[in-house]
Scaffold this motif. Structure first.
Motif, PDB file in Angstrom:
ATOM      1  N   SER A 157      34.288   4.351 -17.689  1.00  0.00           N
ATOM      2  CA  SER A 157      34.343   5.816 -17.596  1.00  0.00           C
ATOM      3  C   SER A 157      33.796   6.341 -16.269  1.00  0.00           C
ATOM      4  N   LYS A 158      33.107   5.488 -15.520  1.00  0.00           N
ATOM      5  CA  LYS A 158      32.491   5.917 -14.248  1.00  0.00           C
ATOM      6  C   LYS A 158      33.143   5.269 -13.020  1.00  0.00           C
ATOM      7  N   LEU A 159      34.304   4.654 -13.192  1.00  0.00           N
ATOM      8  CA  LEU A 159      34.931   3.983 -12.039  1.00  0.00           C
ATOM      9  C   LEU A 159      35.352   4.980 -10.961  1.00  0.00           C
ATOM     10  N   ASP A 160      35.781   6.171 -11.356  1.00  0.00           N
ATOM     11  CA  ASP A 160      36.155   7.162 -10.338  1.00  0.00           C
ATOM     12  C   ASP A 160      34.941   7.574  -9.503  1.00  0.00           C
ATOM     13  N   TYR A 161      33.785   7.634 -10.143  1.00  0.00           N
ATOM     14  CA  TYR A 161      32.537   7.940  -9.424  1.00  0.00           C
ATOM     15  C   TYR A 161      32.257   6.865  -8.373  1.00  0.00           C
ATOM     16  N   LEU A 162      32.416   5.602  -8.755  1.00  0.00           N
ATOM     17  CA  LEU A 162      32.159   4.506  -7.817  1.00  0.00           C
ATOM     18  C   LEU A 162      33.178   4.522  -6.678  1.00  0.00           C
ATOM     19  N   GLN A 163      34.419   4.867  -7.015  1.00  0.00           N
ATOM     20  CA  GLN A 163      35.452   4.966  -5.981  1.00  0.00           C
ATOM     21  C   GLN A 163      35.132   6.099  -5.016  1.00  0.00           C
ATOM     22  N   LEU A 164      34.640   7.220  -5.534  1.00  0.00           N
ATOM     23  CA  LEU A 164      34.257   8.350  -4.679  1.00  0.00           C
ATOM     24  C   LEU A 164      33.136   7.944  -3.716  1.00  0.00           C
ATOM     25  N   LEU A 165      32.185   7.172  -4.192  1.00  0.00           N
ATOM     26  CA  LEU A 165      31.095   6.700  -3.313  1.00  0.00           C
ATOM     27  C   LEU A 165      31.654   5.843  -2.179  1.00  0.00           C
ATOM     28  N   GLY A 216      40.846  -1.927 -14.054  1.00  0.00           N
ATOM     29  CA  GLY A 216      40.507  -0.611 -13.511  1.00  0.00           C
ATOM     30  C   GLY A 216      39.946  -0.699 -12.106  1.00  0.00           C
ATOM     31  N   LEU A 217      39.117  -1.711 -11.853  1.00  0.00           N
ATOM     32  CA  LEU A 217      38.567  -1.913 -10.508  1.00  0.00           C
ATOM     33  C   LEU A 217      39.673  -2.307  -9.539  1.00  0.00           C
ATOM     34  N   HIS A 218      40.487  -3.280  -9.921  1.00  0.00           N
ATOM     35  CA  HIS A 218      41.550  -3.752  -9.023  1.00  0.00           C
ATOM     36  C   HIS A 218      42.562  -2.643  -8.719  1.00  0.00           C
ATOM     37  N   GLN A 219      42.850  -1.802  -9.717  1.00  0.00           N
ATOM     38  CA  GLN A 219      43.782  -0.683  -9.473  1.00  0.00           C
ATOM     39  C   GLN A 219      43.223   0.291  -8.439  1.00  0.00           C
ATOM     40  N   ARG A 220      41.910   0.388  -8.379  1.00  0.00           N
ATOM     41  CA  ARG A 220      41.263   1.302  -7.419  1.00  0.00           C
ATOM     42  C   ARG A 220      40.903   0.608  -6.111  1.00  0.00           C
ATOM     43  N   GLY A 221      41.365  -0.606  -5.927  1.00  0.00           N
ATOM     44  CA  GLY A 221      41.104  -1.321  -4.679  1.00  0.00           C
ATOM     45  C   GLY A 221      39.707  -1.901  -4.588  1.00  0.00           C
ATOM     46  N   MET A 222      39.009  -1.989  -5.729  1.00  0.00           N
ATOM     47  CA  MET A 222      37.660  -2.570  -5.741  1.00  0.00           C
ATOM     48  C   MET A 222      37.711  -3.969  -6.356  1.00  0.00           C
ATOM     49  N   LYS A 223      36.672  -4.738  -6.092  1.00  0.00           N
ATOM     50  CA  LYS A 223      36.600  -6.110  -6.575  1.00  0.00           C
ATOM     51  C   LYS A 223      35.428  -6.260  -7.539  1.00  0.00           C
ATOM     52  N   LEU A 224      35.420  -7.367  -8.298  1.00  0.00           N
ATOM     53  CA  LEU A 224      34.367  -7.619  -9.284  1.00  0.00           C
ATOM     54  C   LEU A 224      33.773  -9.001  -9.080  1.00  0.00           C
ATOM     55  N   ILE A 225      32.450  -9.053  -8.930  1.00  0.00           N
ATOM     56  CA  ILE A 225      31.780 -10.358  -8.963  1.00  0.00           C
ATOM     57  C   ILE A 225      30.877 -10.402 -10.189  1.00  0.00           C
ATOM     58  N   MET A 226      30.860 -11.565 -10.822  1.00  0.00           N
ATOM     59  CA  MET A 226      30.109 -11.771 -12.058  1.00  0.00           C
ATOM     60  C   MET A 226      28.826 -12.523 -11.767  1.00  0.00           C
ATOM     61  N   ASP A 227      27.834 -12.315 -12.627  1.00  0.00           N
ATOM     62  CA  ASP A 227      26.574 -13.043 -12.518  1.00  0.00           C
ATOM     63  C   ASP A 227      26.754 -14.432 -13.116  1.00  0.00           C
ATOM     64  N   LEU A 228      26.400 -15.454 -12.366  1.00  0.00           N
ATOM     65  CA  LEU A 228      26.483 -16.846 -12.832  1.00  0.00           C
ATOM     66  C   LEU A 228      25.057 -17.339 -13.072  1.00  0.00           C
ATOM     67  N   VAL A 229      24.734 -17.647 -14.334  1.00  0.00           N
ATOM     68  CA  VAL A 229      23.365 -18.046 -14.693  1.00  0.00           C
ATOM     69  C   VAL A 229      23.435 -19.475 -15.215  1.00  0.00           C
ATOM     70  N   VAL A 230      23.221 -20.447 -14.313  1.00  0.00           N
ATOM     71  CA  VAL A 230      23.421 -21.849 -14.715  1.00  0.00           C
ATOM     72  C   VAL A 230      22.228 -22.743 -14.361  1.00  0.00           C
ATOM     73  N   ASN A 231      21.090 -22.147 -13.986  1.00  0.00           N
ATOM     74  CA  ASN A 231      19.869 -22.955 -13.932  1.00  0.00           C
ATOM     75  C   ASN A 231      19.407 -23.253 -15.354  1.00  0.00           C
ATOM     76  N   HIS A 232      19.702 -22.316 -16.262  1.00  0.00           N
ATOM     77  CA  HIS A 232      19.260 -22.427 -17.654  1.00  0.00           C
ATOM     78  C   HIS A 232      20.296 -21.752 -18.538  1.00  0.00           C
ATOM     79  N   SER A 233      20.231 -22.051 -19.822  1.00  0.00           N
ATOM     80  CA  SER A 233      21.034 -21.330 -20.814  1.00  0.00           C
ATOM     81  C   SER A 233      20.065 -20.683 -21.799  1.00  0.00           C
ATOM     82  N   SER A 234      20.599 -20.111 -22.852  1.00  0.00           N
ATOM     83  CA  SER A 234      19.763 -19.671 -23.976  1.00  0.00           C
ATOM     84  C   SER A 234      19.460 -20.869 -24.873  1.00  0.00           C
ATOM     85  N   ASP A 235      18.333 -20.803 -25.583  1.00  0.00           N
ATOM     86  CA  ASP A 235      18.062 -21.857 -26.569  1.00  0.00           C
ATOM     87  C   ASP A 235      18.981 -21.712 -27.785  1.00  0.00           C
ATOM     88  N   GLU A 236      19.783 -20.631 -27.810  1.00  0.00           N
ATOM     89  CA  GLU A 236      20.761 -20.456 -28.889  1.00  0.00           C
ATOM     90  C   GLU A 236      22.169 -20.874 -28.457  1.00  0.00           C
TER      91      GLU A 236
END
Length: 570
Positions: free
Chosen positions: A35-43, A87-107
């Motif tokens: 819902s806030k992608l237009d705000y990020l595009q405006l920035l 939605g990001l790609h349509q607005r010409g923006m890209k997405l990077i994800m957080d990769l957490v692989v030093n550890h996992s959850s105990d679950e």
């Protein structure tokens, strides 16, 4: 220097739990972000770094992952995530994800299998050891206080957790673990993401002997356990460990090199020389690292919570070292706050009388250095630290564990709280301030964490109405990087290294120069440009005060927290 899209980008970091809640449960979510992608595009930002949204029991706000290939229920569904990516790609923006692989959850299913028996096929996915003399296998402390080892009754052994006991460390010595990680990374990249931010990636290789920190580190004194704090930082055995570069080069060869993506690794306790090994363009590891030297400028001998006043000359020395040592070798990341750090206007600026001016000045610094700038949500409107009424209002596991440990050791609770007001990670995690309504427009429900009471004055709605706001200043800074190659690719030369009020530097590229002058104090100061900087013409590109553009730039009277950027010899 090789030109690439990620060098020319500005990254915006979203902490999903605190960004925008779409369904009134008090927790930010993926539909809220959409819902806030237009705000990020405006920035004008180019890349969104999304903190973890994976399935997680949420012991460390999503950095304890129980399923790497699904979305946490509180945040939405995989379909919601696909809509966000589209939605990001349509607005010409890209997405990077957080990769957490030093550890996992105990679950995580791997760990639940691993703890079943010593001969379980998954046992070696984690680091298990028998106790020593009725105690833990070694004296390492966790980053979140206490021992880095947890006893498990099922097999009567301990597992290593450098962070929470619900975050067991993965055993990267096991090639099957590495293959599982690469397979998972490939799965996300094939979905169309544009890269990874890699959590504590320089901790993945441990010295297999796992020696005691105190016995092996003479400066810590004798091996007798300290009764108040019996555990010690074992960093020399897992920070930049023996096989870390081998692992990252393998990851690059098997996964990263096959895609046009950006990578940035969170790297604890790295020097610029270490940094060059991670990001050297000829080394095939990562594009950038987040180092912590600047984040430790106000830490005393006792570490993060032992707070001392910082000096501008120290900040300049740290930034300049990284700017010059990585030039033409690798690439810098530029940040002064994130989800793990206090708000930068409260820490490095002035969050009362000169909040707007100092926020703009700090933004000018980050966007005119060589390197990719990272904006943390709310920075673009000058959000500040918070003083919550009681320790019971805090949510952050690091803060709560430290409070318990320090007060149990007899340290005055009021003194501990003063450190928390300055440095707690919860300063960055209060909800994004969208408007002046109850709960700052973040949620219609009860927010998961306290909203900063100053949201009635500091919010997005106010910023968008005010053409002189921090938001529009950031918008202009981002646009300037796109218009002037020198801001992205120019080299860096520090002026006045010992001055404790003014931070000034010159950037040079293809016969052009950029002059950046920043007043870091709450008093007017006089600046004199050294004669070695020669120019025929100059043009003011941006400033946070009204400036007489005809005034000669050899001599300037700067207002409190004033920032000016001039292009010379265009």
């Amino acid at each position: 220097m090789k030109k690439t899209w990620w060098k020319e980008s500005v990254v915006y970091q979203i902490y999903p739990r605190s960004f925008m809640d779409s369904n009134g449960d008090g927790i930010g979510d993926i539909p809220g972000i959409i819902s806030k992608l237009d705000y990020l595009q405006l920035l004008g930002v180019h890349v969104i770094w999304l903190c973890p949204v994976y399935e997680s029991p949420n012991d460390d706000n999503g950095y304890d992952i129980s399923n790497y290939q699904n979305i946490m229920d509180e945040f939405g569904t995989l379909d919601d995530w696909e809509q966000l990516l589209d939605g990001l790609h349509q607005r010409g923006m890209k997405l990077i994800m957080d990769l957490v692989v030093n550890h996992s959850s105990d679950e995580h299913a791997w760990f639940m299998e691993s703890r079943q028996s010593k001969d379980n096929p998954y046992r070696d996915y984690y680091i298990w050891r028998p106790g020593k003399d009725g105690r833990e296998p070694n004296d390492w402390s966790s980053f979140f206080s206490g021992s880095a080892w947890q006893y498990d009754e099922t097999t009567e052994e301990y597992y290593l957790h450098l962070f929470s006991k619900k975050q067991p460390d993965l055993n990267w010595e096991n090639p099957t673990v590495r293959e599982e990680v690469y397979k998972m990374m490939t799965w996300w990249l094939d979905k169309g993401i544009d890269g990874f931010r890699m959590d504590v990636i320089n901790l993945i290789s441990k010295d297999p002997k796992l020696p005691d920190a105190r016995e092996e580190t003479p400066e810590l004194g004798t091996a007798e356990p300290d009764q108040k704090f019996p555990y010690h930082f074992g960093g020399k055995y897992f920070v930049n460990g023996p096989r870390v570069h081998e692992y990252l080069q393998e990851m690059n060869e098997k996964v990263l090199s096959k895609y046009d993506i950006m990578t940035v690794g969170e790297a604890i306790n790295v020097t610029p020389e270490d940094g060059a090994l991670y990001v050297g363009e000829d080394r095939n590891e990562l594009n950038m690292v987040f180092h912590f030297e600047l984040m430790r400028v106000d830490a005393g001998k006792g570490g993060k919570w032992d707070i001392r006043p910082w000096k501008l000359s120290e900040i300049k020395a740290i930034i300049s070292k990284w700017q010059t040592l990585l030039h033409n070798k690798g690439w810098n990341s530029n940040y002064m706050n994130n989800h793990d750090q206090a708000r930068m206007v409260s820490r490095f600026g002035n969050d009362t009388r000169y909040r707007k001016e100092s926020a703009k000045m700090l933004g000018t610094l980050l966007h005119t250095l060589q390197g990719t700038p990272y904006i943390y949500q709310g920075e673009e409107i000058g959000m500040t630290n918070i003083r919550m009424p009681s320790i019971d209002d805090y949510q952050d596991i690091e803060t709560l564990n430290m409070y318990q440990e320090y007060t149990a050791a007899g340290i005055d609770p009021d003194k501990v709280m003063e450190s928390i007001y300055i440095k707690s990670r919860d300063n960055a995690r209060t909800p994004m301030q969208w408007d002046d309504s109850e709960h700052a427009g973040f949620t219609t429900g009860q927010p998961w964490i306290t909203v900063n009471p100053n949201h009635d004055k500091i919010n997005v709605a106010e910023a968008l109405k005010d053409q002189e706001s921090i938001f529009y200043y950031y918008q202009k800074l981002i646009a300037l990087r796109g218009e002037h190659d020198i801001i992205v690719y120019g080299d860096y030369h520090l002026l006045l290294p010992e001055d404790e009020q003014i931070y000034a530097y010159v950037r040079t590229y293809e016969g052009k120069q950029l002059l950046v002058v920043l007043n870091f104090c709450d008093q007017p100061v006089h600046f004199q440009l050294e004669n070695s900087v020669q120019y025929e013409q100059y043009q003011l590109l941006i400033s946070n005060y009204t400036v007489d553009e005809q005034q000669d730039i050899r001599e300037m009277d700067l207002q409190p927290y004033e920032a000016r950027v001039y292009k010379l010899n265009q």
